[in-house]
Design a protein around this motif. Structure first.
Motif, PDB file in Angstrom:
ATOM      1  N   PRO A  28       0.816  -1.226   0.000  1.00 56.97           N
ATOM      2  CA  PRO A  28       0.000   0.000   0.000  1.00 56.97           C
ATOM      3  C   PRO A  28       0.845   1.269   0.000  1.00 56.97           C
ATOM      4  O   PRO A  28       0.508   2.247  -0.693  1.00 56.97           O
ATOM      5  CB  PRO A  28      -0.817  -0.109   1.293  1.00 56.97           C
ATOM      6  N   GLY A  29       1.944   1.287   0.767  1.00 60.33           N
ATOM      7  CA  GLY A  29       2.814   2.454   0.774  1.00 60.33           C
ATOM      8  C   GLY A  29       3.479   2.677  -0.567  1.00 60.33           C
ATOM      9  O   GLY A  29       3.604   3.818  -1.038  1.00 60.33           O
ATOM     10  N   VAL A  30       3.907   1.588  -1.202  1.00 63.13           N
ATOM     11  CA  VAL A  30       4.474   1.687  -2.544  1.00 63.13           C
ATOM     12  C   VAL A  30       3.434   2.248  -3.512  1.00 63.13           C
ATOM     13  O   VAL A  30       3.735   3.100  -4.359  1.00 63.13           O
ATOM     14  CB  VAL A  30       4.959   0.304  -3.019  1.00 63.13           C
ATOM     15  N   ALA A  31       2.194   1.778  -3.367  1.00 65.94           N
ATOM     16  CA  ALA A  31       1.126   2.234  -4.251  1.00 65.94           C
ATOM     17  C   ALA A  31       0.830   3.717  -4.049  1.00 65.94           C
ATOM     18  O   ALA A  31       0.616   4.451  -5.022  1.00 65.94           O
ATOM     19  CB  ALA A  31      -0.139   1.410  -4.011  1.00 65.94           C
ATOM     20  N   VAL A  64      12.196  -3.090   1.259  1.00 69.06           N
ATOM     21  CA  VAL A  64      12.032  -1.929   0.378  1.00 69.06           C
ATOM     22  C   VAL A  64      13.143  -1.901  -0.670  1.00 69.06           C
ATOM     23  O   VAL A  64      12.899  -1.649  -1.846  1.00 69.06           O
ATOM     24  CB  VAL A  64      12.020  -0.627   1.212  1.00 69.06           C
ATOM     25  N   ALA A  65      14.380  -2.166  -0.228  1.00 65.78           N
ATOM     26  CA  ALA A  65      15.482  -2.242  -1.187  1.00 65.78           C
ATOM     27  C   ALA A  65      15.274  -3.398  -2.164  1.00 65.78           C
ATOM     28  O   ALA A  65      15.502  -3.266  -3.372  1.00 65.78           O
ATOM     29  CB  ALA A  65      16.808  -2.404  -0.456  1.00 65.78           C
ATOM     30  N   ALA A  89      -4.364  -6.522  -0.755  1.00 62.52           N
ATOM     31  CA  ALA A  89      -5.544  -6.169  -1.548  1.00 62.52           C
ATOM     32  C   ALA A  89      -5.631  -4.664  -1.770  1.00 62.52           C
ATOM     33  O   ALA A  89      -5.932  -4.193  -2.883  1.00 62.52           O
ATOM     34  CB  ALA A  89      -6.808  -6.674  -0.853  1.00 62.52           C
ATOM     35  N   LEU A  90      -5.348  -3.877  -0.720  1.00 65.80           N
ATOM     36  CA  LEU A  90      -5.405  -2.425  -0.843  1.00 65.80           C
ATOM     37  C   LEU A  90      -4.347  -1.915  -1.823  1.00 65.80           C
ATOM     38  O   LEU A  90      -4.624  -1.033  -2.650  1.00 65.80           O
ATOM     39  CB  LEU A  90      -5.202  -1.785   0.534  1.00 65.80           C
ATOM     40  N   GLY A  91      -3.143  -2.456  -1.731  1.00 63.50           N
ATOM     41  CA  GLY A  91      -2.068  -2.017  -2.626  1.00 63.50           C
ATOM     42  C   GLY A  91      -2.374  -2.294  -4.080  1.00 63.50           C
ATOM     43  O   GLY A  91      -2.173  -1.433  -4.945  1.00 63.50           O
ATOM     44  N   VAL A  92      -2.858  -3.509  -4.378  1.00 62.61           N
ATOM     45  CA  VAL A  92      -3.195  -3.854  -5.764  1.00 62.61           C
ATOM     46  C   VAL A  92      -4.303  -2.942  -6.276  1.00 62.61           C
ATOM     47  O   VAL A  92      -4.270  -2.467  -7.422  1.00 62.61           O
ATOM     48  CB  VAL A  92      -3.629  -5.331  -5.857  1.00 62.61           C
ATOM     49  N   GLY A 144       9.677   3.862  -2.302  1.00 63.90           N
ATOM     50  CA  GLY A 144      10.425   3.226  -1.216  1.00 63.90           C
ATOM     51  C   GLY A 144      10.065   3.799   0.141  1.00 63.90           C
ATOM     52  O   GLY A 144       9.894   3.058   1.122  1.00 63.90           O
ATOM     53  N   ALA A 145       9.932   5.131   0.227  1.00 61.99           N
ATOM     54  CA  ALA A 145       9.558   5.763   1.487  1.00 61.99           C
ATOM     55  C   ALA A 145       8.162   5.326   1.911  1.00 61.99           C
ATOM     56  O   ALA A 145       7.917   5.009   3.090  1.00 61.99           O
ATOM     57  CB  ALA A 145       9.623   7.283   1.355  1.00 61.99           C
ATOM     58  N   GLY A 146       7.232   5.294   0.959  1.00 62.48           N
ATOM     59  CA  GLY A 146       5.884   4.844   1.276  1.00 62.48           C
ATOM     60  C   GLY A 146       5.860   3.391   1.727  1.00 62.48           C
ATOM     61  O   GLY A 146       5.153   3.034   2.673  1.00 62.48           O
ATOM     62  N   GLY A 147       6.633   2.552   1.063  1.00 56.99           N
ATOM     63  CA  GLY A 147       6.694   1.144   1.444  1.00 56.99           C
ATOM     64  C   GLY A 147       7.258   0.950   2.841  1.00 56.99           C
ATOM     65  O   GLY A 147       6.764   0.117   3.608  1.00 56.99           O
ATOM     66  N   PHE A 148       8.295   1.718   3.176  1.00 58.46           N
ATOM     67  CA  PHE A 148       8.890   1.600   4.511  1.00 58.46           C
ATOM     68  C   PHE A 148       7.885   1.998   5.591  1.00 58.46           C
ATOM     69  O   PHE A 148       7.733   1.308   6.604  1.00 58.46           O
ATOM     70  CB  PHE A 148      10.137   2.473   4.610  1.00 58.46           C
TER      71      PHE A 148
END
Length: 280
Positions: free
Chosen positions: A54-57, A195-196, A109-112, A71-75
């Motif tokens: 979701p953070g990546v999205a 994230v990396a 599910a939210l990220g997709v 990356g920041a959102g994913g972390f």
């Protein structure tokens, strides 16, 4: 023969960058994977790899295919899920693994859904499965910075992690105030490495270089230093062989790397000198 093996890396810059990125991730993620194995948290790593989606999205929606924003959102998303899961397991009767399962399935599910709102199927595939051959110089520097910081932070908490892995009661009694900060920092490092890894292997398979080399090492050594060394070597060799395999067989590079590590795991299960099926 040697030239044929090295030719992809000698002739193509994108292959060299892909290999360097995978080596950096192996150096920092494999030791964390060993500690996750010792602490019986390997499935937590898989849950966190989905939780960063979701953070990546959100980063993708705000800035497009900006690896810094994604990356920041994913972390942030991964760390939030880790902390919320721990809080729920402490405040309710639900175990931590079940709590992680609930949060990561919702996060996936939210990220997709978020990526699909704005992007195409190609964008979704890129986020989910990565594009190791598309790593550029800026991405490589970012991956190197993350992995370097991870190794330094791991060195700081190394002794506490060893104690927590083998004698959690001693850590609780002798240095109880450090137990929670060490655990949170450890989870933070796991998320940071995922994230990396997402930049290379995507959110679904970034856990591959975190968990599989460590599980392979378990069948070849009973010492902590041996586990870490074998895990790192396995991750690097899986990356090298996987990239070679993908180049000559025209296969997607990310899945080829993880599949190579999975084959190494199967070999270790069968023939490992420390509990392998045919060596027991």
């Amino acid at each position: 023969m040697l030239y044929e093996l090295l030719m992809p890396f000698a002739d193509f810059g994108f292959m060299r960058r892909a290999l360097m990125g995978c080596i950096a991730i192996s150096l920092s993620a494999a030791p964390l994977g060993v500690f996750m194995l010792l602490r019986r948290m390997t499935l937590v790593g898989d849950a966190l790899s989905h939780a960063i989606l979701p953070g990546v999205a959100v980063g993708y929606l705000l800035s497009g295919m900006s690896l810094v924003a994604m990356g920041a959102g994913g972390f942030i998303a991964g760390l939030a899920v880790a902390l919320l899961s721990g809080l729920v397991s402490q405040r309710t009767a639900l175990k931590e693994d079940a709590s992680f399962a609930g949060f990561y399935l919702g996060s996936l599910a939210l990220g997709v859904t978020l990526v699909s709102v704005r992007g195409s199927n190609a964008d979704l595939l890129h986020v989910l499965f990565g594009s190791v051959l598309a790593i550029d110089g800026a991405s490589l520097l970012q991956i190197g910075a993350i992995c370097s910081f991870s190794l330094l932070a791991l060195a700081v908490i190394f002794r506490a992690l060893v104690i927590a892995s083998f004698d959690i009661t001693f850590l609780r009694v002798g240095a109880g105030r450090w137990q929670l900060p060490v655990h949170v920092l450890f989870l933070g490092l796991v998320v940071l490495n995922l994230v990396a890894g997402f930049q290379v292997l995507g959110t679904l398979m970034s856990v591959g270089l975190l968990v599989l080399p460590a599980t392979c090492a378990r069948f070849w050594s009973n010492s902590l230093s041996g586990l870490i060394a074998i895990a790192v070597i396995t991750g690097i060799l899986s990356s090298l062989i996987g990239l070679e395999w993908s180049f000559y067989a025209h296969l997607p590079a990310g899945p080829a790397i993880v599949l190579t590590a999975a084959l190494a795991f199967c070999f270790s299960v069968c023939f490992g000198r420390c509990g392998g099926i045919f060596r027991a």
